[in-house]
Design an enzyme around this catalytic site. Structure first.
Site, mmCIF file in Angstrom:
data_model
loop_
_atom_site.group_PDB
_atom_site.id
_atom_site.type_symbol
_atom_site.label_atom_id
_atom_site.label_comp_id
_atom_site.label_asym_id
_atom_site.label_seq_id
_atom_site.Cartn_x
_atom_site.Cartn_y
_atom_site.Cartn_z
ATOM 1 N N ILE A 175 -5.534 8.247 -21.466
ATOM 2 C CA ILE A 175 -5.068 6.929 -21.917
ATOM 3 C C ILE A 175 -6.138 5.936 -21.475
ATOM 4 O O ILE A 175 -6.529 5.935 -20.290
ATOM 5 C CB ILE A 175 -3.719 6.548 -21.261
ATOM 6 C CG1 ILE A 175 -2.680 7.684 -21.374
ATOM 7 C CG2 ILE A 175 -3.201 5.248 -21.848
ATOM 8 C CD1 ILE A 175 -2.143 7.985 -22.744
ATOM 9 N N TYR A 211 -7.377 16.014 -7.500
ATOM 10 C CA TYR A 211 -6.469 15.332 -8.439
ATOM 11 C C TYR A 211 -5.491 16.342 -9.043
ATOM 12 O O TYR A 211 -4.279 16.101 -9.105
ATOM 13 C CB TYR A 211 -7.310 14.642 -9.514
ATOM 14 C CG TYR A 211 -6.540 13.720 -10.441
ATOM 15 C CD1 TYR A 211 -6.094 12.486 -9.999
ATOM 16 C CD2 TYR A 211 -6.282 14.076 -11.764
ATOM 17 C CE1 TYR A 211 -5.401 11.624 -10.852
ATOM 18 C CE2 TYR A 211 -5.603 13.234 -12.626
ATOM 19 C CZ TYR A 211 -5.162 12.005 -12.168
ATOM 20 O OH TYR A 211 -4.481 11.155 -13.023
ATOM 21 N N ASP A 225 0.885 -1.158 0.000
ATOM 22 C CA ASP A 225 0.000 0.000 0.000
ATOM 23 C C ASP A 225 0.928 1.214 0.000
ATOM 24 O O ASP A 225 1.672 1.436 0.960
ATOM 25 C CB ASP A 225 -0.895 0.003 1.255
ATOM 26 C CG ASP A 225 -1.910 1.138 1.205
ATOM 27 O OD1 ASP A 225 -1.723 2.074 0.391
ATOM 28 O OD2 ASP A 225 -2.880 1.092 1.979
ATOM 29 N N ASN A 272 3.864 4.982 -10.016
ATOM 30 C CA ASN A 272 2.719 4.975 -10.940
ATOM 31 C C ASN A 272 1.369 4.883 -10.239
ATOM 32 O O ASN A 272 0.380 5.421 -10.731
ATOM 33 C CB ASN A 272 2.893 3.800 -11.912
ATOM 34 C CG ASN A 272 1.613 3.498 -12.669
ATOM 35 O OD1 ASN A 272 1.258 4.185 -13.620
ATOM 36 N ND2 ASN A 272 0.886 2.465 -12.234
ATOM 37 N N LYS A 319 -1.409 16.090 -8.590
ATOM 38 C CA LYS A 319 -0.530 15.866 -9.744
ATOM 39 C C LYS A 319 0.369 17.082 -10.000
ATOM 40 O O LYS A 319 1.503 16.940 -10.461
ATOM 41 C CB LYS A 319 -1.359 15.532 -10.983
ATOM 42 C CG LYS A 319 -2.082 14.173 -10.880
ATOM 43 C CD LYS A 319 -1.089 13.025 -10.770
ATOM 44 C CE LYS A 319 -1.751 11.658 -10.824
ATOM 45 N NZ LYS A 319 -0.787 10.558 -10.772
ATOM 46 N N THR A 353 -7.650 3.301 -19.838
ATOM 47 C CA THR A 353 -7.429 2.276 -18.798
ATOM 48 C C THR A 353 -8.699 2.224 -17.949
ATOM 49 O O THR A 353 -9.617 3.031 -18.132
ATOM 50 C CB THR A 353 -6.251 2.659 -17.870
ATOM 51 O OG1 THR A 353 -6.618 3.856 -17.163
ATOM 52 C CG2 THR A 353 -4.957 2.884 -18.622
HETATM 53 P P1 NDP Z 1 -5.679 2.193 -12.881
HETATM 54 O O1 NDP Z 1 -6.726 2.576 -11.895
HETATM 55 O O2 NDP Z 1 -6.079 1.427 -14.086
HETATM 56 O O3 NDP Z 1 -4.500 1.425 -12.140
HETATM 57 C C1 NDP Z 1 -3.947 1.946 -10.977
HETATM 58 C C2 NDP Z 1 -3.328 0.839 -10.173
HETATM 59 O O4 NDP Z 1 -2.807 1.421 -8.951
HETATM 60 C C3 NDP Z 1 -4.345 -0.218 -9.748
HETATM 61 O O5 NDP Z 1 -3.825 -1.519 -9.930
HETATM 62 C C4 NDP Z 1 -4.581 0.091 -8.283
HETATM 63 O O6 NDP Z 1 -4.916 -1.027 -7.478
HETATM 64 C C5 NDP Z 1 -3.216 0.616 -7.866
HETATM 65 N N1 NDP Z 1 -3.318 1.381 -6.625
HETATM 66 C C6 NDP Z 1 -4.255 2.295 -6.273
HETATM 67 N N2 NDP Z 1 -4.044 2.726 -5.025
HETATM 68 C C7 NDP Z 1 -2.953 2.047 -4.556
HETATM 69 C C8 NDP Z 1 -2.257 2.039 -3.322
HETATM 70 N N3 NDP Z 1 -2.654 2.805 -2.285
HETATM 71 N N4 NDP Z 1 -1.176 1.226 -3.182
HETATM 72 C C9 NDP Z 1 -0.777 0.445 -4.211
HETATM 73 N N5 NDP Z 1 -1.409 0.394 -5.403
HETATM 74 C C10 NDP Z 1 -2.488 1.193 -5.579
HETATM 75 O O7 NDP Z 1 -4.975 3.577 -13.298
HETATM 76 P P2 NDP Z 1 -4.098 3.978 -14.601
HETATM 77 O O8 NDP Z 1 -3.269 2.843 -15.015
HETATM 78 O O9 NDP Z 1 -4.970 4.651 -15.561
HETATM 79 O O10 NDP Z 1 -3.188 5.123 -13.942
HETATM 80 C C11 NDP Z 1 -1.862 4.897 -13.502
HETATM 81 C C12 NDP Z 1 -1.243 6.236 -13.143
HETATM 82 O O11 NDP Z 1 -1.262 7.096 -14.277
HETATM 83 C C13 NDP Z 1 -1.987 6.991 -12.033
HETATM 84 O O12 NDP Z 1 -1.063 7.675 -11.214
HETATM 85 C C14 NDP Z 1 -2.817 7.998 -12.821
HETATM 86 O O13 NDP Z 1 -3.160 9.118 -12.049
HETATM 87 C C15 NDP Z 1 -1.878 8.330 -13.957
HETATM 88 N N6 NDP Z 1 -2.537 8.863 -15.133
HETATM 89 C C16 NDP Z 1 -3.423 8.099 -15.850
HETATM 90 C C17 NDP Z 1 -4.020 8.629 -16.983
HETATM 91 C C18 NDP Z 1 -4.973 7.858 -17.824
HETATM 92 O O14 NDP Z 1 -5.535 8.459 -18.737
HETATM 93 N N7 NDP Z 1 -5.179 6.575 -17.594
HETATM 94 C C19 NDP Z 1 -3.749 10.014 -17.399
HETATM 95 C C20 NDP Z 1 -2.791 10.700 -16.595
HETATM 96 C C21 NDP Z 1 -2.214 10.138 -15.501
HETATM 97 P P3 NDP Z 1 -6.477 -1.476 -7.315
HETATM 98 O O15 NDP Z 1 -6.783 -2.188 -8.558
HETATM 99 O O16 NDP Z 1 -6.478 -2.351 -6.104
HETATM 100 O O17 NDP Z 1 -7.233 -0.195 -7.125
#
Ligand code: NDP
Length: 253
Positions: free
Chosen positions: A189, A154, A63, A90, A158, A191
């Site tokens: 992106i 957010y 975490d 990330n 960021k 996701t």
């Molecule tokens: P997702 O929600 O698809 O994936 C995020 C992952 O982080 C999940 O596996 C989640 O776990 C994990 N997570 C969340 N909280 C914690 C925690 N406290 N400890 C450990 N793991 C954690 O997000 P994205 O892949 O889209 O985003 C990844 C990063 O990129 C983020 O920082 C996001 O803000 C940034 N971003 C994304 C954009 C986009 O368009 N997708 C645009 C700009 C930035 P769980 O599944 O258990 O929640």
């Protein structure tokens, strides 16, 4: 030889989305990758997937808001793999909420995961990397550069990551550490995070989101992974304190 051959990397939130793509790309280019996440089942499956493609990947529960867990993780990775060369901060959350309805609790939760965790991770990585060098890559967002009316918490988190990155980069230079610290700023992106966020705002949100992208299309996780790979590799040896924008032109206007 891969572009990050035998470097040891940690990717937080690597079970899915951008983290999974980044971990896969680093693994394909020769890195030993440790994925961390909250979701153990998905994290283990991600490691299996990367190893099946020829990578060297393992999963550890973490975490990112827990400071003790950061110390334990970095110590374990260094003990098991002989060092740490790359950290990709990330993991993140995006909960849309306008200023007037955002609660202090919600605000703090977002800062804890998106900003406090990046501070803790960057600090532990610099401590582990300061003798031999390394690369810290903080996943910010275009929301760390421009505002969005329903993303107060957010945006703040960021934006904080963006300047924390620059401060850490300058500190490492001043200390003579060969640790580079850079931020990456993805636009939309596709996701689960984006899917869930837009679905929560109703059917019009999808149209509005793509309307704002000059090319009209969202990016793919690999678009970000390639940028992270560059910053992680020695090809970027003169790149520190920088912001890599990967947004299909979203912030160019
Ligand atoms: P997702 O929600 O698809 O994936 C995020 C992952 O982080 C999940 O596996 C989640 O776990 C994990 N997570 C969340 N909280 C914690 C925690 N406290 N400890 C450990 N793991 C954690 O997000 P994205 O892949 O889209 O985003 C990844 C990063 O990129 C983020 O920082 C996001 O803000 C940034 N971003 C994304 C954009 C986009 O368009 N997708 C645009 C700009 C930035 P769980 O599944 O258990 O929640």
């Amino acid at each position: 030889m891969g572009r990050v051959q035998d470097k040891v990397a940690i990717v937080t939130g690597g079970a899915r989305g951008l983290g999974l793509a980044i971990a896969g790309r680093l693994g394909a280019e020769g890195a030993v990758v440790v994925i961390t996440d909250l979701n153990d089942e998905a994290g283990e499956a991600a490691a299996v997937q990367i190893n099946a493609a020829g990578g060297r990947c393992s999963y550890m529960h973490q975490d990112v808001i827990d400071e003790t867990a950061w110390v334990t993780l970095v110590d374990r990775v260094v003990a098991q793999h002989g060092g740490l060369h790359i950290l990709v901060n990330n993991a993140g959350i995006a909960i849309p909420e306008p200023l007037e309805t955002e609660t202090l609790e919600g605000w703090r939760k977002t800062q804890a995961v998106n900003l406090d965790a990046v501070f803790m991770g960057t600090k532990q990585a610099v401590l582990a990397m300061r003798d031999n060098g390394g690369s810290v890559i903080n996943i910010s967002s275009t929301a760390g550069q421009v505002g969005d009316p329903i993303m107060a918490a957010y945006n703040a988190s960021k934006g904080g990551v963006r300047l924390l990155t620059k401060s850490a980069a300058l500190y490492c230079l001043e200390q003579g550490y060969r640790v580079r610290v850079n931020s990456v700023h993805p636009g939309y992106i596709l996701t689960d995070m984006v899917r869930d966020g837009l679905n929560s705002q109703g059917p019009e949100a999808w149209g509005k989101a793509t309307e704002n992208i000059p090319g009209g299309e969202m990016g793919e996780p690999d678009d970000v992974a390639w940028g992270v790979l560059y910053l992680a590799s020695d090809e970027a040896k003169y790149v520190t304190g920088s912001e890599l924008v990967i947004d299909g032109g979203f912030t160019a206007r």
